[in-house]
Design a protein around this motif. Sequence first.
Motif, mmCIF file in Angstrom:
data_model
loop_
_atom_site.group_PDB
_atom_site.id
_atom_site.type_symbol
_atom_site.label_atom_id
_atom_site.label_comp_id
_atom_site.label_asym_id
_atom_site.label_seq_id
_atom_site.Cartn_x
_atom_site.Cartn_y
_atom_site.Cartn_z
ATOM 1 N N GLY A 75 0.780 -1.221 0.000
ATOM 2 C CA GLY A 75 0.000 0.000 0.000
ATOM 3 C C GLY A 75 0.816 1.277 0.000
ATOM 4 N N LYS A 76 2.122 1.165 -0.213
ATOM 5 C CA LYS A 76 3.009 2.327 -0.202
ATOM 6 C C LYS A 76 3.871 2.364 -1.463
ATOM 7 C CE LYS A 76 3.516 2.269 4.859
ATOM 8 N NZ LYS A 76 2.824 3.561 5.115
ATOM 9 N N ILE A 77 4.542 3.490 -1.673
ATOM 10 C CA ILE A 77 5.542 3.598 -2.726
ATOM 11 C C ILE A 77 6.885 3.218 -2.126
ATOM 12 C CG2 ILE A 77 6.576 5.058 -4.496
ATOM 13 C CD1 ILE A 77 3.552 4.738 -4.759
ATOM 14 N N TYR A 78 7.471 2.134 -2.624
ATOM 15 C CA TYR A 78 8.823 1.726 -2.238
ATOM 16 C C TYR A 78 9.751 2.198 -3.360
ATOM 17 C CZ TYR A 78 7.570 -1.366 1.687
ATOM 18 O OH TYR A 78 7.142 -1.866 2.892
ATOM 19 N N LEU A 79 10.572 3.193 -3.070
ATOM 20 C CA LEU A 79 11.477 3.753 -4.073
ATOM 21 C C LEU A 79 12.901 3.317 -3.741
ATOM 22 C CD1 LEU A 79 11.471 5.654 -6.578
ATOM 23 C CD2 LEU A 79 12.161 7.480 -5.026
ATOM 24 N N TYR A 80 13.431 2.401 -4.550
ATOM 25 C CA TYR A 80 14.800 1.926 -4.357
ATOM 26 C C TYR A 80 15.755 2.785 -5.180
ATOM 27 C CZ TYR A 80 12.635 -2.181 -2.264
ATOM 28 O OH TYR A 80 11.906 -3.022 -1.459
ATOM 29 N N TYR A 81 16.982 2.915 -4.715
ATOM 30 C CA TYR A 81 17.967 3.726 -5.424
ATOM 31 C C TYR A 81 19.377 3.251 -5.103
ATOM 32 C CZ TYR A 81 18.585 6.066 -0.906
ATOM 33 O OH TYR A 81 18.842 6.325 0.428
ATOM 34 N N LYS A 82 20.296 3.569 -6.002
ATOM 35 C CA LYS A 82 21.710 3.235 -5.801
ATOM 36 C C LYS A 82 22.426 4.410 -5.165
ATOM 37 C CE LYS A 82 24.515 3.365 -9.296
ATOM 38 N NZ LYS A 82 25.097 3.025 -10.604
ATOM 39 N N GLY A 83 23.177 4.145 -4.108
ATOM 40 C CA GLY A 83 24.008 5.165 -3.482
ATOM 41 C C GLY A 83 25.462 4.773 -3.568
ATOM 42 N N GLU A 84 26.335 5.709 -3.238
ATOM 43 C CA GLU A 84 27.768 5.464 -3.337
ATOM 44 C C GLU A 84 28.468 5.946 -2.073
ATOM 45 O OE1 GLU A 84 31.160 7.091 -6.266
ATOM 46 O OE2 GLU A 84 29.582 5.916 -7.249
ATOM 47 N N MET A 85 29.346 5.092 -1.539
ATOM 48 C CA MET A 85 30.033 5.371 -0.291
ATOM 49 C C MET A 85 31.431 5.943 -0.484
ATOM 50 S SD MET A 85 29.221 1.724 1.520
ATOM 51 C CE MET A 85 27.690 0.868 1.259
ATOM 52 N N GLY A 86 31.862 6.083 -1.739
ATOM 53 C CA GLY A 86 33.236 6.488 -1.984
ATOM 54 C C GLY A 86 34.159 5.282 -2.004
ATOM 55 N N GLY A 87 35.470 5.526 -1.993
ATOM 56 C CA GLY A 87 36.447 4.447 -2.087
ATOM 57 C C GLY A 87 36.970 4.310 -3.498
ATOM 58 N N ASP A 88 37.987 3.484 -3.668
ATOM 59 C CA ASP A 88 38.592 3.269 -4.967
ATOM 60 C C ASP A 88 38.873 1.776 -5.137
ATOM 61 O OD1 ASP A 88 39.713 3.669 -7.431
ATOM 62 O OD2 ASP A 88 41.673 4.315 -6.661
ATOM 63 N N PRO A 89 38.047 1.057 -5.897
ATOM 64 C CA PRO A 89 36.893 1.564 -6.649
ATOM 65 C C PRO A 89 35.746 1.923 -5.719
ATOM 66 C CG PRO A 89 36.987 -0.810 -6.782
ATOM 67 C CD PRO A 89 38.248 -0.387 -6.086
ATOM 68 N N PRO A 90 34.790 2.739 -6.190
ATOM 69 C CA PRO A 90 33.689 3.155 -5.325
ATOM 70 C C PRO A 90 32.864 1.970 -4.833
ATOM 71 C CG PRO A 90 33.787 4.502 -7.304
ATOM 72 C CD PRO A 90 34.716 3.354 -7.523
ATOM 73 N N VAL A 91 32.397 2.048 -3.589
ATOM 74 C CA VAL A 91 31.523 1.036 -3.020
ATOM 75 C C VAL A 91 30.078 1.466 -3.238
ATOM 76 C CG1 VAL A 91 30.862 -0.203 -0.933
ATOM 77 C CG2 VAL A 91 33.249 0.459 -1.281
#
Length: 212
Positions: A75-91
């Motif tokens: 009954g809700k909007i579930y909005l998933y998204y990709k985030g980035e934590m930094g690092g090399d290579p990025p996490v």
Amino acid sequence: VWEGKYYLYYQAYLSMPGSRTSSATSGDDCPVSVSVADSPDGPWTASNKIVVEKGPPGSWDQYVIHVPTPLVYDGKIYLYYKGEMGGDPPVRAQGLAMADHPLGPFKKHPLNPVINSGHETSLFPFKTGLAALVSRHGLEHNTIQYSPDGINFKVASSVSLVPIAAGPYIPDAFTNANNGRGFTWGLCHFPGMGTRDTRYSILARFDCDLSL
């Protein structure tokens, strides 16, 4: 789709991509915004509002929010998204923001990130829960994960020949039917085709058997 209207979520750049180069401002400056239409053919009207912000400095999604993916669940909007934590290579990892209406307000889940891997993640209703096809990057890349509540995901299987940037056709993504059927095809792309001087991408169809 929500109550007869269509909502299109996207990463809304606030500065030119690639222009933030110092360590203090690395990453794309692009929170999530949304446009609204009465038909999938448009015309689309921009809300001109940020519905999901990047995280504060030091948080797991402080640098970018990419690929917002909405599902109607419980009954809700579930909005998933990709985030980035930094690092090399990025996490990179996947977060969840929830709202009672497509225009928000959205609240990020306290257990974020709900999936600890994935450069490209396709989420879809499956049985009474939600599943994710997680590809590229991270310790749990190239897996299918399942969650009975859309929050607590566990690896269900490993996969190979994963389509690049998969956009599966999911007929029940917004039906809130609590009986997800999975999917059997979708669109993907092959980037970096051509020669060094002439680059282009190919849009392609993929087929699979991830249905009940």
